[in-house]
Scaffold this motif. Structure first.
Motif, PDB file in Angstrom:
ATOM      1  N   SER A   1       0.814  -1.172   0.134  1.00  0.00           N
ATOM      2  CA  SER A   1       0.054   0.057   0.209  1.00  0.00           C
ATOM      3  C   SER A   1       0.883   1.087   0.099  1.00  0.00           C
ATOM      4  O   SER A   1       1.813   1.071  -0.451  1.00  0.00           O
ATOM      5  CB  SER A   1      -0.877  -0.086   1.258  1.00  0.00           C
TER       6      SER A   1
ATOM      7  N   GLU B   1       5.143   9.191  -2.061  1.00  0.00           N
ATOM      8  CA  GLU B   1       4.930   8.196  -1.549  1.00  0.00           C
ATOM      9  C   GLU B   1       5.909   7.661  -0.460  1.00  0.00           C
ATOM     10  O   GLU B   1       6.999   7.381  -0.704  1.00  0.00           O
ATOM     11  CB  GLU B   1       4.409   6.907  -2.447  1.00  0.00           C
TER      12      GLU B   1
ATOM     13  N   GLN C   1       6.425   4.317   1.129  1.00  0.00           N
ATOM     14  CA  GLN C   1       5.985   3.013   0.923  1.00  0.00           C
ATOM     15  C   GLN C   1       5.501   2.032   2.085  1.00  0.00           C
ATOM     16  O   GLN C   1       6.031   2.180   3.035  1.00  0.00           O
ATOM     17  CB  GLN C   1       7.145   2.252   0.058  1.00  0.00           C
TER      18      GLN C   1
ATOM     19  N   GLN D   1      -3.035   4.342  -0.704  1.00  0.00           N
ATOM     20  CA  GLN D   1      -2.972   3.512  -1.940  1.00  0.00           C
ATOM     21  C   GLN D   1      -3.662   2.076  -1.667  1.00  0.00           C
ATOM     22  O   GLN D   1      -3.494   1.315  -0.928  1.00  0.00           O
ATOM     23  CB  GLN D   1      -1.506   3.162  -2.332  1.00  0.00           C
TER      24      GLN D   1
HETATM   25 MG    MG Z   1       2.898   1.127  -2.584  1.00  0.00          MG
END
Ligand code: MG
Length: 240
Positions: A116, A125, A127, A224
């Motif tokens: 996600s 992002e 991670q 995400q």
């Molecule tokens: Mg990711």
């Protein structure tokens, strides 16, 4: 104006004189006082709570429709295929806290294992992945600034255990013509451990190609949907 400059010069001169004479008052500041807050249930009282364990009323999908991720037992879980979710409120400089859990029965390997991500301002992002015992590219592992910065250490817990991110983010600044004025910086603590130390973000997170900045104002935080049932709880943010 000239008088003001003269006065200010006099003030500075007198402060310098006091400091030279060893007066501690010369370096004491009283004019600016921090706002008083407290911490209740581990949440600062000036934080905006983005998930209190009950519903996703603060979140929506990319089309502005209600978020459909699954709320259960005080947390919420990615509904695979439903898409990323976004906060209704927009943020720029921020302190963010969130907790996540990779499913206990996680399968797959590399990037296809408990994936996600926390997209700060929907662009950058941090991670989320199961990297407890899982090989992948280092700048794509848990707590990486995805495809930009490798975390200082791997402090992942086993799947099924709750983990935390504390993120301090300085938003980028853009000039009137859209060019970059000042890059973004990010500091990340993973499970309380420093893993990104005031890293200068190189631009919007890219899966393919090099990161680059695209001018934007305050934006939603997004999470995400990478088709994996990662869960979240206790999310709050402080505007800085
Ligand atoms: Mg990711």
């Amino acid at each position: 104006m000239k008088n003001l400059i003269t006065l200010s010069a006099l003030f500075c001169t007198s402060l310098a004189t006091l400091a030279q004479e060893g007066d501690p008052k010369a370096t004491e500041v009283y004019s600016s006082v921090p706002v008083k807050i407290s911490v209740k249930n581990n949440i600062p009282t000036d934080a905006i709570v983005l998930f209190d364990g009950k519903n996703l009323s603060q979140w929506e999908d990319k089309d502005g429709k209600p978020a459909t991720w699954i709320v259960k037992d005080g947390c919420f879980t990615v509904k695979p295929g439903s898409g990323d979710i976004f906060t209704k409120e927009k943020f720029s400089n921020q302190q963010l806290h969130l907790e996540f859990r990779i499913p206990n029965d996680v399968k797959g390997e590399g990037q296809d294992r408990g994936n996600s991500g926390v997209f700060i301002m929907g662009e950058y992002e941090i991670q989320i992945l199961d990297c407890y015992e899982n090989k992948t590219y280092s700048n794509g592992q848990t707590a990486a600034v995805y495809k930009q910065s490798i975390p200082l250490v791997n402090v992942c817990k086993k799947s099924g255990e709750w983990q935390s991110y504390d993120i301090i983010f300085e938003a980028p600044k853009f000039n009137a013509d859209g060019t970059l004025g000042k890059p973004a910086f990010v500091t990340v603590l993973h499970n309380g451990v420093l893993v990104q130390n005031h890293y200068e973000i190189k631009g919007k997170t890219m899966y393919i190609g090099l990161p680059k900045y695209i001018a934007h104002d305050a934006k939603s935080l997004s999470l995400q949907d990478h088709n994996h049932k990662v869960s979240f709880r206790n999310i709050w943010v402080r505007k800085l």
